[in-house]
Design a protein around this motif. Structure first.
Motif, PDB file in Angstrom:
ATOM      1  N   MET A   1       0.808  -1.220   0.000  1.00  0.00           N
ATOM      2  CA  MET A   1       0.000   0.000   0.000  1.00  0.00           C
ATOM      3  C   MET A   1       0.841   1.271   0.000  1.00  0.00           C
ATOM      4  N   LYS A   2       2.004   1.228   0.657  1.00  0.00           N
ATOM      5  CA  LYS A   2       2.787   2.461   0.783  1.00  0.00           C
ATOM      6  C   LYS A   2       4.267   2.135   0.958  1.00  0.00           C
ATOM      7  N   ILE A   3       5.104   2.907   0.268  1.00  0.00           N
ATOM      8  CA  ILE A   3       6.559   2.858   0.467  1.00  0.00           C
ATOM      9  C   ILE A   3       6.938   4.136   1.206  1.00  0.00           C
ATOM     10  N   CYS A   4       7.442   3.993   2.412  1.00  0.00           N
ATOM     11  CA  CYS A   4       7.637   5.155   3.307  1.00  0.00           C
ATOM     12  C   CYS A   4       9.046   5.731   3.257  1.00  0.00           C
ATOM     13  N   VAL A   5       9.939   5.145   2.464  1.00  0.00           N
ATOM     14  CA  VAL A   5      11.320   5.614   2.412  1.00  0.00           C
ATOM     15  C   VAL A   5      11.762   5.715   0.955  1.00  0.00           C
ATOM     16  N   ALA A   6      12.920   6.319   0.753  1.00  0.00           N
ATOM     17  CA  ALA A   6      13.493   6.444  -0.587  1.00  0.00           C
ATOM     18  C   ALA A   6      14.875   5.797  -0.616  1.00  0.00           C
ATOM     19  N   GLU A   7      15.322   5.426  -1.796  1.00  0.00           N
ATOM     20  CA  GLU A   7      16.650   4.830  -1.934  1.00  0.00           C
ATOM     21  C   GLU A   7      17.715   5.814  -1.450  1.00  0.00           C
ATOM     22  N   GLY A   8      18.672   5.290  -0.687  1.00  0.00           N
ATOM     23  CA  GLY A   8      19.744   6.120  -0.163  1.00  0.00           C
ATOM     24  C   GLY A   8      19.398   6.883   1.099  1.00  0.00           C
ATOM     25  N   GLN A   9      18.163   6.722   1.582  1.00  0.00           N
ATOM     26  CA  GLN A   9      17.744   7.459   2.775  1.00  0.00           C
ATOM     27  C   GLN A   9      18.330   6.834   4.036  1.00  0.00           C
ATOM     28  N   GLN A  10      18.774   7.677   4.955  1.00  0.00           N
ATOM     29  CA  GLN A  10      19.241   7.215   6.256  1.00  0.00           C
ATOM     30  C   GLN A  10      18.033   7.012   7.161  1.00  0.00           C
ATOM     31  N   VAL A  11      17.918   5.829   7.761  1.00  0.00           N
ATOM     32  CA  VAL A  11      16.777   5.525   8.622  1.00  0.00           C
ATOM     33  C   VAL A  11      17.280   5.054   9.983  1.00  0.00           C
ATOM     34  N   LYS A  12      16.395   5.144  10.968  1.00  0.00           N
ATOM     35  CA  LYS A  12      16.713   4.693  12.311  1.00  0.00           C
ATOM     36  C   LYS A  12      16.015   3.371  12.607  1.00  0.00           C
ATOM     37  N   LYS A  13      16.551   2.636  13.545  1.00  0.00           N
ATOM     38  CA  LYS A  13      15.950   1.371  13.947  1.00  0.00           C
ATOM     39  C   LYS A  13      14.515   1.606  14.418  1.00  0.00           C
ATOM     40  N   GLY A  14      13.576   0.798  13.902  1.00  0.00           N
ATOM     41  CA  GLY A  14      12.168   0.917  14.266  1.00  0.00           C
ATOM     42  C   GLY A  14      11.367   1.822  13.341  1.00  0.00           C
ATOM     43  N   GLN A  15      12.024   2.515  12.418  1.00  0.00           N
ATOM     44  CA  GLN A  15      11.314   3.412  11.500  1.00  0.00           C
ATOM     45  C   GLN A  15      10.537   2.599  10.469  1.00  0.00           C
ATOM     46  N   THR A  16       9.331   3.064  10.119  1.00  0.00           N
ATOM     47  CA  THR A  16       8.484   2.355   9.158  1.00  0.00           C
ATOM     48  C   THR A  16       9.064   2.467   7.752  1.00  0.00           C
ATOM     49  N   LEU A  17       9.162   1.321   7.069  1.00  0.00           N
ATOM     50  CA  LEU A  17       9.700   1.276   5.708  1.00  0.00           C
ATOM     51  C   LEU A  17       8.601   1.035   4.672  1.00  0.00           C
ATOM     52  N   PHE A  18       7.754   0.012   4.901  1.00  0.00           N
ATOM     53  CA  PHE A  18       6.709  -0.376   3.950  1.00  0.00           C
ATOM     54  C   PHE A  18       5.426  -0.697   4.726  1.00  0.00           C
ATOM     55  N   ILE A  19       4.290  -0.490   4.059  1.00  0.00           N
ATOM     56  CA  ILE A  19       3.001  -0.852   4.638  1.00  0.00           C
ATOM     57  C   ILE A  19       2.252  -1.741   3.652  1.00  0.00           C
ATOM     58  N   ILE A  20       1.837  -2.923   4.132  1.00  0.00           N
ATOM     59  CA  ILE A  20       1.094  -3.875   3.313  1.00  0.00           C
ATOM     60  C   ILE A  20      -0.384  -3.783   3.704  1.00  0.00           C
ATOM     61  N   ASP A  21      -1.263  -4.017   2.743  1.00  0.00           N
ATOM     62  CA  ASP A  21      -2.709  -3.992   2.992  1.00  0.00           C
ATOM     63  C   ASP A  21      -3.030  -4.880   4.201  1.00  0.00           C
ATOM     64  N   SER A  22      -3.619  -4.275   5.233  1.00  0.00           N
ATOM     65  CA  SER A  22      -3.844  -4.985   6.495  1.00  0.00           C
ATOM     66  C   SER A  22      -5.299  -5.390   6.702  1.00  0.00           C
ATOM     67  N   ARG A  23      -6.171  -5.190   5.712  1.00  0.00           N
ATOM     68  CA  ARG A  23      -7.602  -5.461   5.920  1.00  0.00           C
ATOM     69  C   ARG A  23      -7.864  -6.930   6.223  1.00  0.00           C
ATOM     70  N   ASN A  24      -7.261  -7.828   5.469  1.00  0.00           N
ATOM     71  CA  ASN A  24      -7.472  -9.260   5.728  1.00  0.00           C
ATOM     72  C   ASN A  24      -6.937  -9.652   7.098  1.00  0.00           C
ATOM     73  N   ALA A  25      -5.760  -9.098   7.449  1.00  0.00           N
ATOM     74  CA  ALA A  25      -5.191  -9.406   8.759  1.00  0.00           C
ATOM     75  C   ALA A  25      -6.073  -8.873   9.875  1.00  0.00           C
ATOM     76  N   GLN A  26      -6.698  -7.712   9.649  1.00  0.00           N
ATOM     77  CA  GLN A  26      -7.585  -7.139  10.661  1.00  0.00           C
ATOM     78  C   GLN A  26      -8.829  -8.010  10.840  1.00  0.00           C
ATOM     79  N   LEU A  27      -9.371  -8.504   9.710  1.00  0.00           N
ATOM     80  CA  LEU A  27     -10.539  -9.381   9.785  1.00  0.00           C
ATOM     81  C   LEU A  27     -10.199 -10.684  10.508  1.00  0.00           C
ATOM     82  N   GLU A  28      -9.021 -11.212  10.243  1.00  0.00           N
ATOM     83  CA  GLU A  28      -8.595 -12.447  10.911  1.00  0.00           C
ATOM     84  C   GLU A  28      -8.464 -12.226  12.411  1.00  0.00           C
ATOM     85  N   LEU A  29      -7.972 -11.057  12.788  1.00  0.00           N
ATOM     86  CA  LEU A  29      -7.854 -10.742  14.207  1.00  0.00           C
ATOM     87  C   LEU A  29      -9.232 -10.640  14.863  1.00  0.00           C
ATOM     88  N   GLU A  30     -10.156  -9.975  14.186  1.00  0.00           N
ATOM     89  CA  GLU A  30     -11.508  -9.839  14.740  1.00  0.00           C
ATOM     90  C   GLU A  30     -12.184 -11.200  14.884  1.00  0.00           C
TER      91      GLU A  30
END
Length: 360
Positions: free
Chosen positions: A60-89
């Motif tokens: 769903m989303k790419i939160c960083v760019a090539e060559g970007q400096q990131v910190k530990k724990g920073q969000t990099l990618f987001i995958i569609d979570s709707r199915n996972a949310q339904l499974e949790l419910e």
């Protein structure tokens, strides 16, 4: 002819005089010198991590760019979570049902237990109700595990950096379908960088001379000099490095060891894949070292003008090695300790010329 000379003298005309050139000379001796050794090296991050998804889904989303400096724990990618949310419910609903079943089984068991104590129900009915209660408890534990698993899968939909570092090439695009094991990018943990290279036989021989074996290899590494990293364009990296490891086995084909030098990277200048040279200086003793300006190149020969006892110069063939400092040569043959040679002005000396010298 004699008359002409007399006439010239009579006319106060000076005759040309034979002149002698002045040269700088030195007496050959042995000395100690620091010789820089260069090793071709390639940079690698302390923690080079392949970023892959743990669940399938649409990116769903790419939160960083090539060559970007990131910190530990920073969000990099987001995958569609709707199915996972339904499974949790669904898992949470199953847990509530299991809890209700457990509560009913518990009431049944406690009731039968009281009745059994009053000898109203048989032990068989008590055992059945106890078993049903235990099964209900197991169902609750299983439902809780399903909820926890669903929560983990939901968390996997957000991919974060496991180390601080630099993002490499991103091989996916928003909207792509991703699955476990698919490489999304490389994350190079670059707070500390390693330069890996093969150590030449000179270092291997040094280890043998010192009697170093597997048990005291760490002691030998601690005695090695600081290292400098020089990039391909000739730029010298400002921070010094230290050897942190040597492979324990000598390569039989090359007679070398693989070494790793650690360099701090506080500014994030170094990246994985950068190529260059690691330079380390080692002390060499009892060498004949002369200035480069004392050596005259004549086709494929190297000549040095030695001053004889009668102050005349004679050319001698020498073999030399470069010291790497840009000003001196090491003479391996052709000269002996105590020889006097011409240094400054050697290119202007001719065979048999008498020289006025100035010892340096």
């Amino acid at each position: 002819m004699l008359g002409m000379m007399v006439g010239l003298v009579a006319c106060n005309i000076d005759m040309p005089k034979e002149t002698q050139s002045s040269f700088e000379t030195m007496t050959v001796k042995k000395s100690d010198i620091e010789l820089p050794y260069r090793f071709s090296a390639r940079m690698k991050g302390q923690n080079d991590v392949t970023v892959t998804p743990q669940v399938s889904g649409q990116l769903m989303k790419i939160c960083v760019a090539e060559g970007q400096q990131v910190k530990k724990g920073q969000t990099l990618f987001i995958i569609d979570s709707r199915n996972a949310q339904l499974e949790l419910e669904a898992a949470q609903a199953n847990l509530q049902a299991a809890l209700a079943q457990e509560n009913s089984a518990k009431l049944e068991y406690e009731s039968n237990k009281n009745l059994f104590e009053k000898k109203i129900v048989s032990s068989y009915m008590l055992s059945n109700s106890e078993n049903a209660y235990k099964q209900a408890q197991a169902a609750v534990a299983q439902a809780r595990a399903s909820v926890n698993s669903a929560k983990v899968n939901l968390g996997f939909c957000t991919i974060t950096a496991t180390v601080s570092g630099v993002i490499g090439e991103i091989s996916v695009h928003t909207g792509d379908q991703v699955s476990p094991g698919m490489q999304l990018t490389m994350l190079s943990g670059n707070t500390t960088m390693y330069a890996e290279f093969s150590v030449t036989e000179a270092i291997v021989e040094a280890m043998v001379k010192e009697g170093v074996n597997a048990t005291d290899k760490e002691k030998f590494i601690a005695t090695l000099p600081e290292a400098t990293f020089v990039m391909k364009n000739g730029t010298e990296y400002p921070h010094k490095g230290h050897v942190v490891s040597l492979t324990g086995v000598v390569n039989a084909a090359t007679g070398s060891l693989t070494a790793k030098v650690s360099f701090p990277n506080p500014e994030g200048v170094l990246h994985s894949g950068i190529q260059g040279s690691v330079v380390m200086s080692f002390a060499e003793k009892d060498l004949i070292v002369i200035p480069q300006n004392a050596v005259v190149r004549l086709q494929d020969k190297s000549l040095v003008y030695k001053v004889k006892a009668d102050s005349t110069a004679t050319a001698v063939d020498v073999t030399t090695e470069d010291t790497g400092n840009g000003k001196d040569f090491i003479v391996t043959s052709g000269l002996s300790v105590g020889d006097k040679i011409v240094t400054t002005g050697a290119n202007n000396v001719t065979e048999g010329q008498k020289v006025l010298f100035n010892e340096k």
